[in-house]
Structures are given as structure tokens and as C-alpha cells.
Design a protein around this motif. Structure first.
Motif, PDB file in Angstrom:
ATOM      1  N   ALA A 193       4.523   6.127  -6.755  1.00  0.00           N
ATOM      2  CA  ALA A 193       4.408   4.845  -6.805  1.00  0.00           C
ATOM      3  C   ALA A 193       3.675   4.348  -5.737  1.00  0.00           C
ATOM      4  O   ALA A 193       2.925   2.962  -6.080  1.00  0.00           O
ATOM      5  CB  ALA A 193       6.369   4.147  -6.013  1.00  0.00           C
ATOM      6  N   LEU A 194       3.808   5.270  -4.272  1.00  0.00           N
ATOM      7  CA  LEU A 194       2.857   4.538  -3.033  1.00  0.00           C
ATOM      8  C   LEU A 194       1.436   4.482  -3.585  1.00  0.00           C
ATOM      9  O   LEU A 194       0.560   3.594  -3.345  1.00  0.00           O
ATOM     10  CB  LEU A 194       3.378   5.040  -2.512  1.00  0.00           C
ATOM     11  CG  LEU A 194       5.088   4.497  -1.740  1.00  0.00           C
ATOM     12  CD1 LEU A 194       4.823   5.617  -0.202  1.00  0.00           C
ATOM     13  CD2 LEU A 194       4.350   3.571  -1.221  1.00  0.00           C
ATOM     14  N   ASP A 195       1.212   5.918  -4.081  1.00  0.00           N
ATOM     15  CA  ASP A 195      -0.840   6.157  -4.718  1.00  0.00           C
ATOM     16  C   ASP A 195      -0.692   4.988  -5.167  1.00  0.00           C
ATOM     17  O   ASP A 195      -1.786   4.602  -5.427  1.00  0.00           O
ATOM     18  CB  ASP A 195       0.024   8.070  -5.372  1.00  0.00           C
ATOM     19  CG  ASP A 195      -0.224   9.002  -4.721  1.00  0.00           C
ATOM     20  OD1 ASP A 195      -0.152   8.573  -2.794  1.00  0.00           O
ATOM     21  OD2 ASP A 195       0.293   9.257  -4.938  1.00  0.00           O
ATOM     22  N   VAL A 196      -0.197   4.323  -6.173  1.00  0.00           N
ATOM     23  CA  VAL A 196      -0.561   3.925  -7.069  1.00  0.00           C
ATOM     24  C   VAL A 196      -0.558   2.004  -6.723  1.00  0.00           C
ATOM     25  O   VAL A 196      -1.285   1.407  -5.942  1.00  0.00           O
ATOM     26  CB  VAL A 196       0.691   2.783  -8.201  1.00  0.00           C
ATOM     27  CG1 VAL A 196      -0.037   2.312  -9.864  1.00  0.00           C
ATOM     28  CG2 VAL A 196       0.067   4.641  -9.510  1.00  0.00           C
ATOM     29  N   LEU A 197       0.552   2.190  -5.928  1.00  0.00           N
ATOM     30  CA  LEU A 197      -0.056   0.579  -5.276  1.00  0.00           C
ATOM     31  C   LEU A 197      -0.479   0.337  -4.196  1.00  0.00           C
ATOM     32  O   LEU A 197      -1.426  -0.644  -3.893  1.00  0.00           O
ATOM     33  CB  LEU A 197       1.420   0.468  -4.039  1.00  0.00           C
ATOM     34  CG  LEU A 197       1.944  -0.653  -3.080  1.00  0.00           C
ATOM     35  CD1 LEU A 197       1.925  -1.600  -4.609  1.00  0.00           C
ATOM     36  CD2 LEU A 197       3.655  -0.442  -2.814  1.00  0.00           C
ATOM     37  N   ALA A 224       3.927  -7.164 -10.054  1.00  0.00           N
ATOM     38  CA  ALA A 224       3.285  -5.995 -10.397  1.00  0.00           C
ATOM     39  C   ALA A 224       3.369  -5.267  -9.020  1.00  0.00           C
ATOM     40  O   ALA A 224       4.465  -3.825  -9.004  1.00  0.00           O
ATOM     41  CB  ALA A 224       1.965  -5.645 -10.721  1.00  0.00           C
ATOM     42  N   ARG A 225       2.616  -5.963  -8.022  1.00  0.00           N
ATOM     43  CA  ARG A 225       2.696  -5.190  -6.785  1.00  0.00           C
ATOM     44  C   ARG A 225       4.274  -5.054  -5.763  1.00  0.00           C
ATOM     45  O   ARG A 225       4.826  -4.182  -5.322  1.00  0.00           O
ATOM     46  CB  ARG A 225       1.513  -5.736  -5.695  1.00  0.00           C
ATOM     47  CG  ARG A 225       0.240  -5.509  -6.436  1.00  0.00           C
ATOM     48  CD  ARG A 225      -0.691  -5.882  -5.241  1.00  0.00           C
ATOM     49  NE  ARG A 225      -0.817  -5.040  -3.941  1.00  0.00           N
ATOM     50  CZ  ARG A 225      -1.416  -4.209  -4.241  1.00  0.00           C
ATOM     51  NH1 ARG A 225      -2.033  -3.572  -4.934  1.00  0.00           N
ATOM     52  NH2 ARG A 225      -1.033  -3.508  -2.380  1.00  0.00           N
ATOM     53  N   ALA A 226       5.353  -5.970  -6.073  1.00  0.00           N
ATOM     54  CA  ALA A 226       6.355  -6.002  -5.842  1.00  0.00           C
ATOM     55  C   ALA A 226       7.356  -5.148  -5.990  1.00  0.00           C
ATOM     56  O   ALA A 226       8.537  -4.643  -5.894  1.00  0.00           O
ATOM     57  CB  ALA A 226       7.365  -6.909  -5.732  1.00  0.00           C
ATOM     58  N   ASP A 227       6.947  -4.910  -7.685  1.00  0.00           N
ATOM     59  CA  ASP A 227       7.789  -4.013  -8.631  1.00  0.00           C
ATOM     60  C   ASP A 227       7.365  -2.743  -7.758  1.00  0.00           C
ATOM     61  O   ASP A 227       8.318  -2.072  -8.188  1.00  0.00           O
ATOM     62  CB  ASP A 227       7.513  -4.104  -9.834  1.00  0.00           C
ATOM     63  CG  ASP A 227       7.881  -5.858 -10.458  1.00  0.00           C
ATOM     64  OD1 ASP A 227       8.730  -5.962 -10.363  1.00  0.00           O
ATOM     65  OD2 ASP A 227       7.674  -6.050 -11.604  1.00  0.00           O
ATOM     66  N   LEU A 228       6.255  -2.432  -7.847  1.00  0.00           N
ATOM     67  CA  LEU A 228       5.980  -0.816  -7.986  1.00  0.00           C
ATOM     68  C   LEU A 228       6.129  -0.570  -6.141  1.00  0.00           C
ATOM     69  O   LEU A 228       6.994   0.571  -5.793  1.00  0.00           O
ATOM     70  CB  LEU A 228       4.600  -0.510  -7.271  1.00  0.00           C
ATOM     71  CG  LEU A 228       3.221  -0.922  -8.504  1.00  0.00           C
ATOM     72  CD1 LEU A 228       1.903  -1.104  -8.176  1.00  0.00           C
ATOM     73  CD2 LEU A 228       3.874   0.867  -9.058  1.00  0.00           C
ATOM     74  N   ALA A 229       6.051  -1.939  -5.470  1.00  0.00           N
ATOM     75  CA  ALA A 229       7.546  -1.789  -3.937  1.00  0.00           C
ATOM     76  C   ALA A 229       8.843  -0.822  -3.613  1.00  0.00           C
ATOM     77  O   ALA A 229       8.750  -0.046  -3.187  1.00  0.00           O
ATOM     78  CB  ALA A 229       6.722  -2.815  -2.588  1.00  0.00           C
ATOM     79  N   SER A 230       9.071  -1.774  -5.043  1.00  0.00           N
ATOM     80  CA  SER A 230      10.716  -1.555  -4.927  1.00  0.00           C
ATOM     81  C   SER A 230      10.620  -0.065  -6.008  1.00  0.00           C
ATOM     82  O   SER A 230      11.826   0.185  -5.201  1.00  0.00           O
ATOM     83  CB  SER A 230      11.275  -2.371  -5.997  1.00  0.00           C
ATOM     84  OG  SER A 230      11.331  -3.490  -4.880  1.00  0.00           O
ATOM     85  N   LEU A 231      10.597   0.215  -6.301  1.00  0.00           N
ATOM     86  CA  LEU A 231      10.117   1.247  -6.997  1.00  0.00           C
ATOM     87  C   LEU A 231      10.322   2.619  -6.488  1.00  0.00           C
ATOM     88  O   LEU A 231      10.871   3.902  -6.186  1.00  0.00           O
ATOM     89  CB  LEU A 231       8.614   1.768  -8.632  1.00  0.00           C
ATOM     90  CG  LEU A 231       9.268   3.213  -9.235  1.00  0.00           C
ATOM     91  CD1 LEU A 231      10.276   2.851  -9.922  1.00  0.00           C
ATOM     92  CD2 LEU A 231       7.683   2.923 -10.352  1.00  0.00           C
ATOM     93  N   ALA A 232       9.719   2.415  -5.202  1.00  0.00           N
ATOM     94  CA  ALA A 232       8.858   3.151  -4.004  1.00  0.00           C
ATOM     95  C   ALA A 232      10.326   3.298  -3.175  1.00  0.00           C
ATOM     96  O   ALA A 232      10.462   4.248  -2.841  1.00  0.00           O
ATOM     97  CB  ALA A 232       8.186   3.035  -3.128  1.00  0.00           C
ATOM     98  N   ILE A 248       4.619   6.252 -15.281  1.00  0.00           N
ATOM     99  CA  ILE A 248       5.177   5.381 -15.268  1.00  0.00           C
ATOM    100  C   ILE A 248       4.993   3.595 -13.869  1.00  0.00           C
ATOM    101  O   ILE A 248       5.063   2.858 -14.306  1.00  0.00           O
ATOM    102  CB  ILE A 248       6.336   6.239 -15.208  1.00  0.00           C
ATOM    103  CG1 ILE A 248       7.142   6.514 -16.061  1.00  0.00           C
ATOM    104  CG2 ILE A 248       7.348   4.236 -14.854  1.00  0.00           C
ATOM    105  CD1 ILE A 248       8.483   7.141 -15.614  1.00  0.00           C
ATOM    106  N   ALA A 249       4.571   4.763 -12.744  1.00  0.00           N
ATOM    107  CA  ALA A 249       4.311   3.881 -11.758  1.00  0.00           C
ATOM    108  C   ALA A 249       2.838   3.037 -12.327  1.00  0.00           C
ATOM    109  O   ALA A 249       2.632   1.368 -11.823  1.00  0.00           O
ATOM    110  CB  ALA A 249       3.971   4.778 -10.418  1.00  0.00           C
TER     111      ALA A 249
END
Length: 389
Positions: free
Chosen positions: A54-58, A36-44, A14-15
Motif C-alpha cells: 500500500a505504501l509503495d503504491v501511495l 484513493a490516497r486516503a484509502d491507501l493510507a488506511s490499507l497501509a 489490490i493496492a
């Protein structure tokens, strides 16, 4: 929460899909990458379940060391008058723990042909961080791919700043892909030459990263190429290699590897020569040379059984159709007639040279390759081929 979201692989997928079609290492779609990076940070920050995936992918793709410094407490660093990050107080153990939390997530560091790994970071900052490393340790312990571009000399604040000395601090035990590129010297336009002390560390890179499979040493000087040859001779799992004129010892080692699938040789001058009989497991061979003559000299004592052959000539001399015919005839005696099925021929002609007429006779030497199905040429030539031909 649905029980599917308790499966780590699903959370990671998902991430990862947040990036979509955006390449994290590309500069073509920066707005999409930032979103995309902002969305990953929000997901984390959404919940603990999504935090680690989420942090692993970011943090898995990092094109600069800058974000790792900025993740440290804000009372630790500040921007100096030149815009570089510098430490304002001694680094503490708790600061180092924070650094490790993010550094251990990085899998790819650096962008291809991007010399800004340490832009706006004071050299003293990197040396301070290195003091917290254990013996034999590295900044990014789980790194898989390192794209190292030597900063151009005008980016260094002082003449004694040699970032190449930091290279061993990024060679971790899990590294499988290494790309080394030299920056250009502004004064000469030639590849920058690392110091003698920096060159001395290259032959021992295999000791800290024994699992290397892919090696690219592009735009490097002859000294760097000879230094990397020593490490290439010690890596037993190599699959993909592109470099300059490697030493005969390194070539002999590559010939003994059943894992080798691709070899690319970049010649910066004439006179290079080697002797080799590569195993049938080699799938593709690429050579970049300054002239047809330099290419022939290097291939004189080489026998290939690969399926893909790529030749790129960057010539300053005008070549006639007969020269190409002789060169193709030369190839027919040095490559397996039954294995070759794809040839890519790129010839960068001089600007003052006109088109050359290629006839059926020009290409006839290639007819010995019975399984040749593709011949691609980007050379500007007029072909005298009829339907009957």
C-alpha cells in the motif's frame, strides 16, 4: 489470512486497483484522487501484510517534494511567514533514515506542465538534505520517470535561487523517462534561461542515468536544447525523443539507433537545417514549425521511412491552396512512398485569414503514398470534392 494474500504481486494489484480509473498525475478528478490516497493510507495501517504494498503504491506517484518533508518529525520543520517549510534544527541521521524510507518508494516525480515541484519549500531545506547524499547519490534512488518543470521566476524568493542546479540530484540510475520544461519569464514571456552553471550540468546527465529511453525537452530555450543534445548523443537506448532543433551530432546518433521509434522536432524560428537518413525502425515523426517555409527548410535534407507523420504549423502568415499543394508535393519527394500510411496536418491560421478552398488537385501530390489510409487535417478549409473525386 487466505494464502493468496501471501503473494506479493496480488497484494500490489489490490493496492493499485484502489486508484481505479483515477489518474494519479491528473488534476481532473482531485476529490477521487484524495479519496484513493486516503484509502491507501488506511490499507497501509490495516496490517503488516498490506503495509509495504500500500505504501509503495501511495508513494509511487509524487507531484511535489512537499509530502517528503512533511513525513519528517514535526519538531524538525515549521512554516515561515510566507508559508514555506523550513528546518528549525539540524537534520539528524535518524531523520534521514525516515526520509529514505519514503523516498525509495517514488517511481514518478512531477506532473506534466506543472511548475510546482518545490512550491513552499525553502531552498535551504533542499541543500541541507543534499548534504546527506553519498557521492553520486540522488534523492529518489528508484525513480523511473521525472517530469521536471523549471519554476517560473516569480516563484523564486531570490534571484540567486536556481532550482535547475538540483536536477542531477534526481537523475538516478534507474531513470528511463525524462521530461524537461522551462518556466516562462514574467517580464518577457519567453522561456526562463538557467544560469551558466546550471546549463553546464545538462550535457553530463547521461552519466548518472544511462538507461534513458524517453526524452522530452519542451518549451526550452535554444541553449538548453543544445545542452541536452550532448546527453542525447550518449544515450544508447532511446525510443522516444521530442525536443527543439537538436545538434547535428545528436541527430546523427539518433539515426544510428535501431531502438528509436518516435522523433519530434519543435522549431521556434526559421533557418534550422539538418541532414539525416533515419532508419526504417522509426515509426513516427513529428515536426512543429512557425511556417510552411521553416518546415521545408528543416526537412530539405531529411529522408523518412516512417508510417506516421505529424505536422503542426503555427503560422502568422496566410497561405493559399497552391502553397499547400506545393508543400504536399515537397513531402512526396522526402518520404517513403510505400511506408507512410497516416498523416496528421495541423495548421493554426491567422485570425484574419479566411477559409481556403482545397480541391482534389491540392491533395493530388499525396497520391504517391499508395498505402496512405488516413489523412487528418484540423485546418479550416472548404473542400471542393465531389463524389467522383
Amino acid at each position: 489470512m487466505h494464502r493468496c494474500l501471501h503473494i506479493t504481486h496480488i497484494l500490489y494489484d489490490i493496492a493499485s486497483n484502489i486508484y481505479g480509473h483515477v489518474d494519479p498525475l491528473s488534476t481532473k478528478n482531485l476529490p477521487g484522487l484524495r479519496q484513493a490516497r486516503a484509502d491507501l493510507a488506511s490499507l497501509a495501517r490495516t496490517c503488516r501484510t498490506f503495509r509495504d504494498p500500500a505504501l509503495d503504491v501511495l508513494w509511487s506517484f509524487l507531484t511535489s517534494f512537499h509530502p517528503l518533508i512533511r513525513c519528517l518529525p514535526q519538531d524538525l520543520w515549521v512554516k515561515d511567514d510566507g508559508g514555506s517549510l523550513v528546518f528549525t534544527r539540524p537534520l539528524s541521521s535518524s531523520d534521514w533514515v525516515i526520509f529514505q524510507q519514503y523516498a525509495q518508494r517514488v517511481r514518478i516525480f512531477g506532473r506534466y506542465q506543472d511548475p510546482f515541484l518545490f512550491e513552499y519549500i525553502g531552498y535551504d531545506v533542499l541543500r541541507t538534505l543534499s548534504r546527506f547524499l553519498p557521492d553520486g547519490g540522488c534523492f529518489l534512488p528508484n525513480l523511473r520517470q521525472l517530469n521536471w518543470s523549471q519554476p517560473q521566476d516569480h516563484m523564486c524568493k531570490s534571484s540567486d535561487t536556481d532550482y535547475f542546479l538540483l536536477l542531477p540530484l534526481f537523475m538516478g540510475p534507474h531513470l528511463t523517462c525524462l521530461c524537461l520544461e522551462s518556466g516562462l519569464c514574467v517580464r518577457t514571456g519567453l522561456p526562463s534561461e538557467p544560469s551558466t552553471s546550471a546549463l553546464s550540468i545538462v550535457p553530463s546527465l547521461h552519466a548518472s542515468s544511462p538507461l534513458i529511453k524517453n526524452v522530452e525537452c519542451m518549451g526550452a530555450s535554444e541553449k538548453i536544447t543544445q545542452s541536452i543534445s550532448e546527453s542525447i548523443s550518449q544515450w544508447p537506448l532511446l525510443e522516444y525523443v521530442e525536443a527543439g532543433a537538436l545538434s547535428q551530432h545528436a541527430i546523427a546518433h539518433l539515426c544510428s539507433l535501431k531502438s528509436l521509434k518516435h522523433l519530434g522536432v519543435h522549431l521556434d524560428q526559421e533557418g534550422h537545417h539538418t541532414h539525416a537518413k533515419f532508419p526504417p525502425t522509426l515509426e513516427s515523426f513529428k515536426i512543429v514549425a512557425q511556417s510552411l517555409t521553416a518546415c521545408r527548410q528543416y526537412l530539405e535534407d531529411i529522408h523518412l521511412t516512417c508510417g506516421h507523420l505529424s505536422i503542426q504549423i503555427v503560422s502568422t502568415e496566410f497561405s493559399s491552396a497552391s502553397s499547400f499543394q506545393q508543400f504536399f508535393s515537397f513531402l512526396s519527394s522526402h518520404l517513403s512512398a510505400s511506408d507512410l500510411h497516416t498523416v496528421k496536418f495541423v495548421y493554426h491560421r491567422p485570425y484574419d485569414g479566411g477559409p481556403v478552398d482545397w480541391s482534389l488537385e491540392t491533395l493530388r501530390p499525396l497520391f504517391v503514398f499508395k498505402n496512405l489510409t488516413t489523412f487528418h487535417s484540423s485546418y479550416y478549409c472548404a473542400t471542393k470534392l465531389s463524389d467522383a473525386d
